[in-house]
Design an enzyme around this catalytic site. Structure first.
Site, PDB file in Angstrom:
ATOM      1  N   LYS A  82       8.866  24.785 -17.170  1.00 23.62           N
ATOM      2  CA  LYS A  82       9.454  23.931 -18.040  1.00 23.62           C
ATOM      3  C   LYS A  82       9.072  24.704 -19.700  1.00 23.62           C
ATOM      4  CE  LYS A  82       8.582  19.031 -19.490  1.00 23.62           C
ATOM      5  NZ  LYS A  82       7.591  17.763 -18.996  1.00 23.62           N
ATOM      6  N   SER A 157       9.876  14.108 -18.612  1.00 21.96           N
ATOM      7  CA  SER A 157      10.497  14.800 -19.313  1.00 21.96           C
ATOM      8  C   SER A 157      10.747  16.067 -18.437  1.00 21.96           C
ATOM      9  CB  SER A 157       9.468  15.123 -20.696  1.00 21.96           C
ATOM     10  OG  SER A 157       8.218  15.672 -20.130  1.00 21.96           O
ATOM     11  N   SER A 181       6.018  12.302 -16.238  1.00 14.52           N
ATOM     12  CA  SER A 181       7.048  13.317 -16.380  1.00 14.52           C
ATOM     13  C   SER A 181       7.146  14.202 -15.135  1.00 14.52           C
ATOM     14  CB  SER A 181       6.828  13.983 -17.791  1.00 14.52           C
ATOM     15  OG  SER A 181       6.909  13.370 -18.655  1.00 14.52           O
TER      16      SER A 181
END
Length: 476
Positions: A82, A157, A181
């Protein structure tokens, strides 16, 4: 084997083949990169390709194996990282335009641990601005789409991670979770994850200029999103390897002591006044039946108050965000993210001043209640969301939208506040008017026992099957 035969393999299957020589690391990585280049233009899950570096590293792994060097536990497994975590030589943008040139000087612990285990990073995945939405879109990279269709948000997220891994872009996807997330993208895309408990995975970004707030330190954790539960058992032991840069990491083994059986599971459908959708209820019933059939003792009983714990925790987190992050959000965020945060502050009125300190102190009250409860019930089966996953940009639609996206997600962020492990696994594929979509449930575990949560997720998966199999029939 064809590329398709290879990129569809789980991480466990890849390792079995790369270790015995049936598959080279270069073949595994090349197939994942080819899949990424084929499907990512329609998903926008990966926003920074690492293809050239990945192929070079894969060839090095093959040479080392040929020379007799022992293979790591993730030898040749393609993974994604990420973009809010440092990877040396790449930008840690956090989805913010102003941070597009923030190049990481060194690898974060999770990146170092994955690579030390033999994994190969093929790309970096999308996140919303400041990694603070349950949906994934930003002005720097644009929107990530859910591989099930554009009627469903990909979650956030870690939305790029969830969408990518389910579409076959790598076998493992790194993500992180301060309020859901890892689990939101797992639920949105039909993937599997476990939010580790506090202290389990070492974390730190070498590029950061200041330390994070106390609640960010205690609620945020690093983890992985996978297509199958067994891949969590394979990969998490490498992720939790110690790193001295995280002084609060707890160096415990992945597997704890076996419990006397049958393991007791508390089961609840309580949604604290929010409507429980029939498809979510059906998913919960399927998960319960799977656990009973697997030998668990499942009792319908209420755990400690999740609503009070979750709302208190998120209001405290918003108080910390207001104090430490609001200036940066106002200075560097888009109008969209500023508007969303304005509604967050309405949905979760921030605790400030002495009250914030008092509510942070109250965290131990909730954690103690859960510690005592999980002495009798080491696992708790709960809804994740009371409704099927929401549509893209639902959180931009004012108070009603934010309430549907985050307001009702108390089972999610309550577990961050008390620092307990929580797995998220699909147990139903719902046929809804707007299109098909997976429905996930949550399994909370006793502190330090992520392995128990993953065992239970494995039992549910054995009943339901891998959701990726149904997805790939639609995609290809």
């Amino acid at each position: 084997m064809t590329d398709k035969d290879i990129w569809q393999l789980s991480a466990t299957e890849i390792v079995a083949r790369t270790k015995d020589g049936a598959l080279t690391a270069e073949e595994a990585v090349s197939a994942a990169i080819n899949r990424m280049e084929r499907i990512n233009p329609t998903l926008n899950a990966v926003v920074d390709s690492c293809a050239a570096d990945a192929l070079e590293r894969a060839r090095e792994l093959d040479k080392a194996r040929a020379a007799g060097v022992p293979c790591g536990p993730l030898h040749g497994v393609p993974v994604t990282i990420k973009v809010n975590v440092d990877q040396k030589g790449y930008a840690t943008t956090n989805g913010v335009v102003a941070f597009k040139d923030l190049i990481a000087p060194e690898d974060a612990p999770v990146v170092a641990n994955l690579q030390k285990a033999g994994a190969v990073v093929i790309g970096r995945t999308n996140t919303p601005e400041f990694s603070f939405r349950a949906d994934t879109d930003n002005p720097l990279y644009g929107r990530t789409h859910n591989p099930w269709g554009r009627h469903i948000s990909p979650g956030g997220s870690s939305g790029g991670a969830g969408a990518g891994v389910m579409a076959g872009v790598g076998a493992l996807a790194h993500g992180n979770d301060i309020g859901g997330s890892l689990r939101f993208p797992a639920a949105a895309n039909g993937a599997v994850t476990v939010k580790p408990g506090l202290g389990r995975v070492p974390a730190w970004n070498p590029s950061q200029k200041v330390e994070r707030g106390m609640l960010a330190q205690s609620m945020s954790v690093q983890g992985l999103i996978t297509r199958t539960a067994e891949d969590l058992h394979l990969s998490m032991p490498s992720l939790i390897e110690p790193d001295p840069r995280d002084p609060f990491h707890v160096p415990l083994p992945w597997r704890g002591e076996p419990l006397d059986g049958p393991i007791k599971v508390a089961f609840t459908k309580n949604t604290y006044g929010y409507d429980l959708h029939p498809e979510v209820e059906a998913a919960l019933d399927t998960a319960r039946e799977a656990l009973v059939d697997a030998g668990y003792q499942v009792d319908e009983i209420e755990p400690p108050d999740v609503f009070d714990c979750g709302r208190t925790g998120y209001r405290a987190l918003m108080g910390e965000v207001w104090t430490l992050m609001k200036d940066d959000i106002d200075a560097y965020g888009s109008q969209t993210i500023r508007d969303i945060f304005a509604v967050y502050f309405q949905e979760f009125p921030p605790f400030t001043g002495a009250e914030l300190v008092q509510m942070m102190a109250k965290r131990s009250h909730y954690a103690r209640a859960w510690a005592l409860f999980t002495q009798e019930y080491p696992l708790v089966l709960t809804p994740f969301l009371p409704q099927p996953f929401f549509k893209p940009d639902r959180d931009t639609e004012g108070a009603e939208g934010v309430h549907e996206v985050l307001g009702c997600a108390v089972y999610s962020y309550a577990m961050n506040f008390v620092g307990l492990p929580a797995a998220c696994v699909p147990s139903r594929l719902a046929a809804l008017p707007r299109g098909p979509q997976p429905i996930n449930v949550q399994i909370v575990a006793r502190r330090w026992r992520e392995d128990l949560a993953v065992d239970a997720a494995t039992a549910i998966e054995a009943r339901v099957g891998r959701m990726s199999d149904a997805l790939w029939q639609r995609l290809d």
